[in-house]
Design an enzyme around this catalytic site. Sequence first.
Site, short mmCIF file in Angstrom:
data_model
loop_
_atom_site.label_atom_id
_atom_site.label_comp_id
_atom_site.label_asym_id
_atom_site.label_seq_id
_atom_site.Cartn_x
_atom_site.Cartn_y
_atom_site.Cartn_z
N LYS A 119 22.02 5.09 2.60
CA LYS A 119 21.21 5.05 3.41
C LYS A 119 19.46 4.29 3.40
CE LYS A 119 17.89 6.90 5.20
NZ LYS A 119 16.70 6.27 5.45
N GLU A 129 -1.59 5.03 -5.42
CA GLU A 129 -0.71 3.63 -4.72
C GLU A 129 -0.72 3.13 -3.32
OE1 GLU A 129 3.57 3.76 -3.93
OE2 GLU A 129 3.37 2.22 -5.53
N GLU A 147 13.41 6.93 -8.63
CA GLU A 147 12.63 5.87 -9.33
C GLU A 147 11.54 5.69 -7.64
OE1 GLU A 147 13.72 3.35 -11.16
OE2 GLU A 147 15.46 3.81 -11.71
N CYS A 149 7.17 -2.67 -6.42
CA CYS A 149 6.23 -1.19 -6.97
C CYS A 149 5.97 -1.48 -8.47
CB CYS A 149 7.66 -0.40 -7.56
SG CYS A 149 9.31 -2.02 -7.78
P1 NAD Z 1 9.58 6.07 1.11
O1 NAD Z 1 9.88 7.67 -0.39
O2 NAD Z 1 8.91 6.58 2.69
O3 NAD Z 1 11.28 6.06 2.03
C1 NAD Z 1 12.55 5.67 0.51
C2 NAD Z 1 13.27 5.71 1.61
O4 NAD Z 1 13.40 7.32 1.59
C3 NAD Z 1 13.93 5.96 3.10
O5 NAD Z 1 15.37 5.16 2.99
C4 NAD Z 1 13.89 6.67 4.02
O6 NAD Z 1 14.22 6.71 5.49
C5 NAD Z 1 14.03 7.51 2.70
N1 NAD Z 1 13.58 9.04 3.67
C6 NAD Z 1 12.68 9.35 3.35
N2 NAD Z 1 12.21 10.35 3.48
C7 NAD Z 1 13.11 11.79 3.11
C8 NAD Z 1 13.69 13.03 2.91
N3 NAD Z 1 12.54 13.50 2.67
N4 NAD Z 1 15.24 12.89 2.26
C9 NAD Z 1 15.59 11.77 1.96
N5 NAD Z 1 15.27 10.13 2.22
C10 NAD Z 1 14.00 10.47 2.91
O7 NAD Z 1 9.39 4.99 0.58
P2 NAD Z 1 9.32 3.31 1.21
O8 NAD Z 1 7.96 4.34 1.82
O9 NAD Z 1 10.48 2.87 1.80
O10 NAD Z 1 9.00 2.37 -0.07
C11 NAD Z 1 7.70 2.44 -0.86
C12 NAD Z 1 7.59 3.16 -1.91
O11 NAD Z 1 9.24 2.82 -3.03
C13 NAD Z 1 6.99 2.91 -2.96
O12 NAD Z 1 6.23 4.07 -3.26
C14 NAD Z 1 7.32 1.90 -3.70
O13 NAD Z 1 6.44 2.65 -5.11
C15 NAD Z 1 8.32 2.78 -3.76
N6 NAD Z 1 9.04 1.90 -5.13
C16 NAD Z 1 9.29 2.17 -6.28
C17 NAD Z 1 10.78 1.39 -6.85
C18 NAD Z 1 11.13 1.98 -7.96
O14 NAD Z 1 12.47 1.64 -8.91
N7 NAD Z 1 10.15 2.89 -8.97
C19 NAD Z 1 10.61 0.30 -6.08
C20 NAD Z 1 10.72 0.11 -5.09
C21 NAD Z 1 9.81 1.00 -3.85
#
Ligand code: NAD
Length: 505
Positions: free
Chosen positions: A202, A408, A277, A311
Amino acid sequence: MSSRHSPELSGARATSPANTSAAGEVGRAPLVVSNFINGEFVAPASGAYIDDIGPATGEVIARIPDSDARDIDAAVRAAHSAFPAWSRTPVAERSRLLLRLADLIENNLEELARLESRDNGKTVTLARRLDIPRAVANFRFFATAILHYASEAHPTDGVALNYTLRQPLGVAGLISPWNLPLYLLSWKIAPAIATGNTCVAKPSELTPLTANRLAQLARDAGLPPGVINIVHGLGAKAGDALTSHPKVPLISFTGGTVTGAKVAMAAAPHFKRVSLELGGKNPNVIFADADLPEAVKTSIQSSFANQGEICLCGSRIFVERSIHDHFVDEFVAATKQLRIGDPWDEATDVGALISAAHLEKVSGYVELAKQEGGTIVAGGRRIDGAGFFFEPTVVTGLGCDRRVLQEEIFGPVVTITPFDGEDEAIAFANSTRYGLSATLWTRDLQRAHRVAAALDAGTVWINCWLVRDLRVPFGGMKESGVGREGGFESLSFFTEAKNVCVKLA
Ligand code: NAD
């Protein structure tokens, strides 16, 4: 478009108009994206679609399925049916198919880079240099790593022979964010299927386009139906249906820390294996003996690459007091050289933020920085007009306890704070709930190793940033995540270790 971004901006230079521009795409009919289930492109069960907005223009560029539990269930069934044959497929054949997919991604690099840039707002130059090559590398790496993945055997005092079988688990649920869309999706799909699992992925609802193209390429590569399934939609609906599906024993999730907690809670009743992650608030520690020009140059990258939406970006810079003012002068001057504007212009350094909501969030943190007593020494303003642009911004004068240094922001906003001595540097660096990565700059070899060991971070870069080797473990400490992926850590995560004990005597 670029002319809108007036050169008098305090924090950045505007790029000149380009022949081909993301804005030039305005008025094109939106693409209609489908789910990819069992090798077919299908409409969502509800028939409902969500708008996908291009960050550089604010225009609807695609319509994507608003999938729900029915679509997830169909995809899980397809993956489940495909699992027995795929898990028994000879490893050399699985490897061959992954290598073919890697070749197809590489052959379509320019198209994919433009799609990624259009969908995410990142510069096409970054997508060409980083995102798409990394997707190619992910498939190549795991296609070959799997050929060398041996397991151990223990002859037990002549009485028994113990050995370990590494077996795939079944259907892997893979959820990825919008900041490095194909890069992070392929980081999950490649090891999941290389090890013999099938998957339901997804992608982020904000950046569906390269995942959609990947589905076509997977089919062209000859991957059997059901091995890779891609379901688009909202996290709270499609994502939650995936994490709570009883036939999905494993979830690999990359995204925000708050979402990570929801994923962990949805997975817990089923005792799923989960890799999380999550977010970061990474320190960039610069000692007085550092190679200053190199530290400034790389810190500009680590602060503002991909609009600060990585990130691993170093959003908190700590500088030893004796060089603090000089560093700030040099850093601010370099920040003001950055060109912000059309992501498709080759000269652009900083593209658009992902969404209007994210632009609001980033602007809100800059306002908060002022309220908390900080000084904006570069940037600080959003750019009027269509698209979601914000100037690369540098804040000074804030202590570690301020919200701006604790939360963040995930945008082009960096703080610079002075420190006195090694102990204070470590205390400042470790003063958040996050522990994803850290960078430190020094020419003192012993101090480099001492400080690296003391930092709360899954990755520490010394005198460099974002040098990535796919063989090394990757993940976060504290609230930046649970588990490690990368190299054999990924192969281990995507397989179940089974001990077999044979009596010999
Ligand atoms: P997000 O948590 O909003 O969404 C990430 C994914 O999760 C999306 O596909 C979203 O649709 C899905 N999602 C949202 N709610 C959900 C739920 N209740 N159940 C299951 N899936 C759900 O994050 P974002 O805004 O897309 O990305 C930014 C964040 O990701 C930042 O905090 C960044 O630091 C983090 N990030 C971490 C890494 C790492 O390797 N640690 C890498 C890239 C980004």
